[in-house]
Scaffold this active site. Structure first.
Site, PDB file in Angstrom:
ATOM      1  N   CYS A  73     -12.461  -0.175  15.939  1.00 18.20           N
ATOM      2  CA  CYS A  73     -12.831   1.206  16.270  1.00 18.20           C
ATOM      3  C   CYS A  73     -14.358   1.330  16.271  1.00 18.20           C
ATOM      4  CB  CYS A  73     -12.219   2.170  15.263  1.00 18.20           C
ATOM      5  SG  CYS A  73     -12.681   3.900  15.552  1.00 18.20           S
TER       6      CYS A  73
ATOM      7  N   CYS B  21     -19.126  49.145 -14.730  1.00 16.47           N
ATOM      8  CA  CYS B  21     -19.498  50.549 -14.549  1.00 16.47           C
ATOM      9  C   CYS B  21     -19.617  51.279 -15.884  1.00 16.47           C
ATOM     10  CB  CYS B  21     -18.494  51.246 -13.644  1.00 16.47           C
ATOM     11  SG  CYS B  21     -16.789  51.192 -14.238  1.00 16.47           S
TER      12      CYS B  21
ATOM     13  N   CYS C 159     -26.578  11.009  10.934  1.00 17.24           N
ATOM     14  CA  CYS C 159     -26.414  12.423  11.290  1.00 17.24           C
ATOM     15  C   CYS C 159     -27.079  13.283  10.220  1.00 17.24           C
ATOM     16  CB  CYS C 159     -24.936  12.768  11.410  1.00 17.24           C
ATOM     17  SG  CYS C 159     -24.611  14.506  11.760  1.00 17.24           S
TER      18      CYS C 159
ATOM     19  N   CYS D 160       0.809  -1.235   0.000  1.00 18.27           N
ATOM     20  CA  CYS D 160       0.000   0.000   0.000  1.00 18.27           C
ATOM     21  C   CYS D 160       0.826   1.262   0.000  1.00 18.27           C
ATOM     22  CB  CYS D 160      -0.948   0.008   1.202  1.00 18.27           C
ATOM     23  SG  CYS D 160      -0.090   0.061   2.806  1.00 18.27           S
TER      24      CYS D 160
ATOM     25  N   HIS E  42     -13.226  54.353 -12.750  1.00 17.44           N
ATOM     26  CA  HIS E  42     -14.671  54.255 -12.546  1.00 17.44           C
ATOM     27  C   HIS E  42     -15.379  55.221 -13.486  1.00 17.44           C
ATOM     28  CE1 HIS E  42     -18.403  53.432 -10.500  1.00 17.44           C
ATOM     29  NE2 HIS E  42     -18.589  54.718 -10.277  1.00 17.44           N
TER      30      HIS E  42
END
Length: 708
Positions: free
Chosen positions: A91, A444, A156, A27, A586
Site C-alpha cells: 500500500c 447563583c 502533514c 491474531c 434561581h
C-alpha cells in the site's frame, strides 16, 4: 485420487488455519476470503516414514514444514504458496503488504494502484524469478517496511502523518501539501515498527472519519475529570506538533503553554467541545464565568493545532455555526444576548472587581475554638445609589433595564406577591426592593450573596471554597442542626418515617459534595452556613411552589424564610440582614436604593442614626400576614408564633410599622461602606451620566416641537 485437506490463510498474519476455525489462531481476526492452501493428509503421504506415527509435510527442497495450530511460534509458509505471497502489493499510504486479490488495503482501505509503485523494489514486482527456498513472511514484511521508510516523505502539518513525496494531499486528513514543504529523508536509525505504523494509521483514520460525521457527546459524569482530560488532550496535540517543528517553534509553544491560565484552558476545551459536540466542556467554561464572546487568538489557534477547524477571531458561536451544533448555538446565543444587554457595576470595572475579590479572600478568618467556622469581618451592604433619581427618565429606564432582572422582578411582584406587596413599605417608607440581574450558572446562590454585600460575583469560587471548608471543619455542629431540623420538618408534614444513621450520613455526605463542586446547585443547609460566614441573618423571599413551564404546580420550594447564625454568639453577629429572591431554581440579590433618612422613616421608632445612613424595612411576614419560617431551629427553640417572634427580635433590629407589620431594619452607610465598592459604583454610574446630555437634547427637541 487422494483426499485433500483445505486450509485458509489469515489476511493479517498469513497464518494457515484449519478449515473448521472461524477466527485466526494467531491474531484472532475473523475469517475472510483468502487464498486456499491445500496439502495431502499425513497418513496418505507417499514420503511418509513408516517408523513415525505421523510424518510432517515437506517442501520442494526437502525440508519439513511444521504447522502447529495451537503453537505460539510464528509458522513457516509452504512452498506451494510462496509465489502468491511474494506477489503481494504494498500500500502506498501505510506500506501494508496485501494479498494479490485485494482491491483495497486491508489496513487503511486505500485503493490499490493500477500499476506497480515506482518505489517498489524488484523483489516485490510481479515479474520475479521463481523462488525455490521457503521465505519467512514476517522477515520479508519487516524488510519491506524498512525499504519504504527510507524513501522521501513529507509531514502533514495537521495530523503529522508521513506521506509519500509524490502525493499532493495527506492520505489521512486530505490536507493539501504545503508549497514550501520538502521531503524529509529519515535516518536509518529511525526505523519505526510496522505495528506502530498500523496503530497510528488506525488512530488517525478514526479521528478523520469521526470529524466528518456527527459525534456523540460523552456522558456527564464528573465535570472536573472531563476538563482534565481536555487539558491533557490539548497538551498532547501541542507536544506532537512541537516535536516536528523547529527549535524556535518549540520554544514559542512552550512559552504559550506557560502563559496559559485555568480560564484559558477551559476556553480551549470549550472550543474543542463545540467541534466534537461535547456540551459538558461548554458548560464548564460558562460556569467558571468565562466570556462567551471571547475570540481565538493566533497563539491559541497554534496551540489547538487544527487549522481546518479553528481560525483566528472565531468565538464559540462561530464554531457552533460552522459545525452545525444547533443545541449549543441556542444556549450560546441566549447567553451572549444576556451579557450584551446587561451592564452591571462588576462588568464595567473589571480592575476594581478583581481588587474586591482579593480583598474578600484576604479578609476571611477562621474562628478558634470548638466551632472553627470561617467568617468575614466587614459589614458591607450593596445599595443602588440615590444619584439615579437625578438622571433623566429615559436614562433611568435604560439603567434599570441593564442592572435589573425584569423577569424575576415581575414574578416576585405580580405572579406571586412576595416583595413590594405593601404600599406602606414601598411608598411611604421608601423600602422598595430591586432584583439584580444574576448569572444563570449553578453558582447563583453564592453570586447573589456577594451581590447583596459587595456587588460582585463569586467568579473565583472563593465563597464556595469557604462554604465547603466551614461545612467540613464544623461538620458535627451543622450535621446535628440539619438532622434535627429535617426530622421535625418531615413529621410536621405528616411524613412519619425514620432513617437509619447510615442513610443520614449518606445524605450529609451528598450535601458536603455539593459545596465542593463549582456549578452544583445548593440547598437550605448551605444558606444556613452562609449566614454564619457573613455573621448576619439572611432573609429569602421566594415562591412557595415549584412550577413547570406550563404553570403546573410540582411541589414546595422550602427556601423562603429567615436563616439566623444560631451557632454564633449574638454579640459576635450583626443584626442587619441581607435579602435574596428565589424563583424557579434561581437566586437573585434583592437590594434597595439609598435614601436621605428623612420623613420619619423609623415608623415611630427611635433609630438614633444620622442622615447618611440608609434604612430599608424588610417585612418578616408574607402577604397573608403570616410570620416567615425560621430555618434550622432546635427542639427547645421551636414553639408557637410568639416564641419565634421573640427569637427574631433577639437576632434582628425589628420594629412594628403604623400598619402593625413586623419588619427588620437593614442599615447601610455610604461612609461606612467599603471604598472599593463605592468607587466601583461611581464609575458605573458615570457611564449613564455621559449619555445625559444626549437625552436632555432629545427631550428639548421634543419640547420645541410641542411648542410649535
Amino acid at each position: 485420487m487422494t483426499e485433500q485437506r483445505v486450509k485458509w490463510a489469515c489476511e493479517y498474519c498469513t497464518y494457515e488455519n484449519w478449515p473448521s476455525s472461524i477466527k485466526c489462531t494467531m491474531c484472532r481476526a475473523l475469517r475472510l476470503r483468502g487464498p486456499i492452501i491445500t496439502e495431502e493428509p499425513y497418513k496418505n503421504s507417499p514420503d511418509r516414514d513408516p517408523n513415525l506415527e505421523w510424518d510432517p509435510p515437506r517442501t520442494e527442497s526437502g525440508r519439513s514444514l511444521l504447522i502447529c495450530p495451537d503453537s505460539s511460534a510464528r509458522p513457516r509458509v509452504r512452498s506451494s504458496s510462496i509465489v502468491e505471497i511474494a506477489n503481494k502489493w504494498s500500500c502506498q499510504m501505510c506500506t501494508y503488504l496485501n494479498w494479490p486479490r485485494a482491491i483495497r488495503c486491508t489496513q487503511c482501505l486505500c485503493q490499490r494502484p493500477r500499476t506497480s509503485s515506482p518505489t517498489e523494489s524488484p523483489q516485490t514486482s510481479g515479474c520475479r524469478p521463481a523462488v525455490h527456498s521457503p521465505l519467512d513472511t514476517c522477515e520479508e514484511y519487516n524488510d519491506r517496511n524498512r525499504l519504504n521508510t527510507h524513501q522521501q516523505h513529507w509531514t502533514c502539518t495537521a495530523c503529522t502523518y508521513q506521506n509519500w513525496a509524490g502525493t499532493k494531499k495527506c492520505g489521512l486528513c486530505d490536507l493539501p501539501k504545503p508549497n514550501n514543504q520538502e521531503a524529509i529523508e529519515l535516518p536509518e536509525s529511525a526505523d519505526p515498527s510496522p505495528l506502530i505504523i498500523e496503530q497510528d494509521v488506525a488512530r488517525w483514520r478514526g479521528i478523520c472519519s469521526g470529524s466528518q460525521g456527527q459525534r456523540r457527546s460523552p456522558p456527564m459524569a464528573k465535570r472536573e475529570d472531563h476538563v482534565k482530560m481536555d487539558f491533557q488532550r490539548i497538551e498532547l496535540a501541542a507536544g506532537a506538533v512541537s516535536k516536528e517543528e523547529q527549535e524556535v517553534d518549540f520554544k514559542k509553544l512552550k512559552q504559550i503553554r506557560n502563559r496559559m491560565k485555568k480560564t484559558d484552558w477551559l476556553f480551549l476545551s470549550a472550543c474543542a467541545g463545540v467541534v466534537e459536540g461535547d456540551l459538558a466542556a461548554v458548560e464548564a467554561y460558562k460556569s467558571s464565568g468565562g466570556d462567551i464572546a471571547r475570540q481565538l487568538t493566533a497563539d491559541e489557534v497554534q496551540l489547538l493545532n487544527r487549522s481546518s477547524a479553528f481560525d483566528v477571531g472565531f468565538t464559540l458561536v462561530h464554531l457552533a455555526i460552522r459545525f452545525k451544533r444547533q443545541d449549543m448555538l441556542a444556549i450560546l446565543l441566549t447567553e451572549v444576548n444576556q451579557q450584551a444587554a446587561k451592564c452591571i457595576p462588576s462588568m464595567v470595572c473589571p480592575e476594581l472587581t478583581e481588587q474586591i475579590r482579593r480583598e474578600i479572600a484576604a479578609s476571611l478568618h477562621q474562628r478558634k475554638g470548638d466551632f472553627p467556622c470561617y467568617f468575614l469581618p466587614d459589614l458591607v451592604t450593596f445599595t443602588l445609589p440615590a444619584d439615579i433619581e437625578d438622571l433623566p427618565p429615559a436614562v433611568q429606564e435604560k439603567l434599570f433595564d441593564d442592572v435589573l432582572d425584569r423577569d424575576v422582578q415581575k414574578e416576585l411582584e405580580e405572579e406571586s406577591p412576595v416583595i413590594n406587596w405593601s404600599l406602606e413599605l414601598g411608598t411611604r417608607l421608601d423600602s422598595r426592593l430591586y432584583a439584580l440581574w444574576n448569572r444563570t450558572a449553578g453558582d447563583c446562590l453564592l453570586d447573589s450573596v456577594l451581590q447583596a454585600t459587595w456587588g460582585i460575583y463569586d467568579k473565583d469560587s472563593v465563597l464556595r471554597k469557604t462554604l465547603h471548608d466551614s461545612l467540613h471543619d464544623c461538620s458535627h455542629w451543622f450535621y446535628t442542626r440539619w438532622k434535627e431540623w429535617e426530622s421535625w420538618y418531615s413529621q410536621s408534614f405528616g411524613l412519619h418515617f425514620s432513617l437509619r444513621e447510615e442513610q443520614w450520613q449518606e445524605d450529609w455526605a451528598f450535601i458536603l459534595s455539593l459545596a465542593s463542586q463549582p456549578g452544583a446547585s445548593l440547598e437550605q443547609t448551605h444558606i444556613f452556613v452562609l449566614a454564619h460566614i457573613l455573621r448576619r441573618p439572611i432573609i429569602v423571599y421566594g415562591v412557595k411552589y415549584y412550577k413547570s413551564f406550563r404553570g403546573e404546580t410540582l411541589g414546595y420550594t422550602r427556601f423562603q424564610g429567615v436563616y439566623l447564625p444560631l451557632l454564633w454568639e449574638q454579640s459576635f453577629c450583626w443584626k442587619s440582614p441581607i435579602a435574596l429572591g428565589y424563583t424557579r431554581g434561581h437566586f437573585s440579590a434583592l437590594v434597595a436604593m439609598e435614601n436621605d433618612g428623612y420623613d420619619n422613616r423609623g415608623a415611630g421608632a427611635n433609630l438614633n442614626t444620622d442622615d447618611d445612613v440608609t434604612v430599608t424595612f424588610l417585612p418578616l411576614v408574607d402577604s397573608e400576614r403570616k410570620l416567615l419560617h425560621i430555618h434550622f431551629l432546635s427542639a427547645h427553640e421551636l414553639g408557637n408564633e410568639e416564641q419565634q417572634e421573640k427569637l427574631l427580635r433577639e437576632w434582628l433590629d425589628c420594629c412594628v410599622t403604623e400598619g402593625g407589620m413586623l419588619v427588620a431594619m437593614q442599615k447601610s452607610s455610604r461612609r461606612r461602606n467599603h471604598p472599593l465598592v463605592t468607587q466601583m459604583v461611581e464609575k458605573w454610574l458615570d457611564r449613564y451620566r455621559q449619555i445625559r446630555p444626549c437625552a436632555s437634547l432629545s427631550d428639548g427637541e421634543e419640547d420645541d416641537e410641542e411648542d410649535e
